[in-house]
Design a protein around this motif. Sequence first.
Motif, short mmCIF file in Angstrom:
data_model
loop_
_atom_site.label_atom_id
_atom_site.label_comp_id
_atom_site.label_asym_id
_atom_site.label_seq_id
_atom_site.Cartn_x
_atom_site.Cartn_y
_atom_site.Cartn_z
N SER A 98 0.81 -1.22 0.00
CA SER A 98 0.00 0.00 0.00
C SER A 98 0.84 1.27 0.00
O SER A 98 0.42 2.29 -0.55
N LYS A 127 -3.63 -4.42 0.47
CA LYS A 127 -4.33 -4.17 1.72
C LYS A 127 -3.68 -3.00 2.43
O LYS A 127 -2.57 -2.62 2.12
N GLY A 128 -4.41 -2.43 3.34
CA GLY A 128 -3.84 -1.35 4.13
C GLY A 128 -4.36 0.01 3.71
O GLY A 128 -5.25 0.13 2.89
N ILE A 129 -3.75 1.02 4.31
CA ILE A 129 -4.10 2.40 4.02
C ILE A 129 -2.85 3.14 3.59
O ILE A 129 -1.73 2.74 3.92
N GLU A 130 -3.05 4.21 2.85
CA GLU A 130 -1.93 5.01 2.39
C GLU A 130 -1.41 5.88 3.54
O GLU A 130 -2.19 6.52 4.24
N MET A 175 -6.07 7.00 3.26
CA MET A 175 -7.09 6.50 2.35
C MET A 175 -6.89 5.01 2.11
O MET A 175 -5.77 4.51 2.08
N ARG A 176 -8.03 4.28 1.94
CA ARG A 176 -7.96 2.88 1.54
C ARG A 176 -7.52 2.81 0.08
O ARG A 176 -7.69 3.77 -0.67
N MET A 177 -6.98 1.69 -0.33
CA MET A 177 -6.51 1.54 -1.71
C MET A 177 -7.65 1.75 -2.70
O MET A 177 -7.46 2.31 -3.77
N SER A 178 -8.85 1.36 -2.34
CA SER A 178 -10.02 1.53 -3.23
C SER A 178 -10.41 2.99 -3.39
O SER A 178 -11.16 3.34 -4.30
N GLU A 179 -9.91 3.86 -2.52
CA GLU A 179 -10.22 5.28 -2.60
C GLU A 179 -9.21 6.06 -3.44
O GLU A 179 -9.46 7.21 -3.80
#
Length: 94
Positions: free
Chosen positions: A52, A77-80, A85-89
Motif C-alpha cells: 500500500s 491491503k492497508g491504508i496510504e 485512504m484505503r486503496m479503493s479510494e
Amino acid sequence: MGVWPYLVETILATRENPVYLPGARIPESVHVTNSLSVALQDARIVIIAIPSHVFRSVLLQMLPDLNRDMLFVSAAKGIENGSLMRMSELSPTR
C-alpha cells in the motif's frame, strides 16, 4: 521502477523467484518482465498486488499505459501513509 533486474534474469533462467517465492515454480505461460508498459500491453484484466505504501506512485507510473476498457482488481491491503485512504479510494489523479 519495478523488480530488480537481477531478479528478473534469475526468474527467467530458473522459473523461480528465490526472494519472494522460493521453491515455487513459475509456469512458462507466465511472462516475466520489469516493465509496466510491457506488462500492461494488451491487458484486459490488471491485478494490482503491491504494498500500500507504493500504491499511488505505481498507479501514476502505470497511467500512460492504461485505458478505459481495462478491469482492475486490487489485491493490496492497508491504508496510504499520510492521506489514510484505503486503496479503493485512491486514483492517480487525487
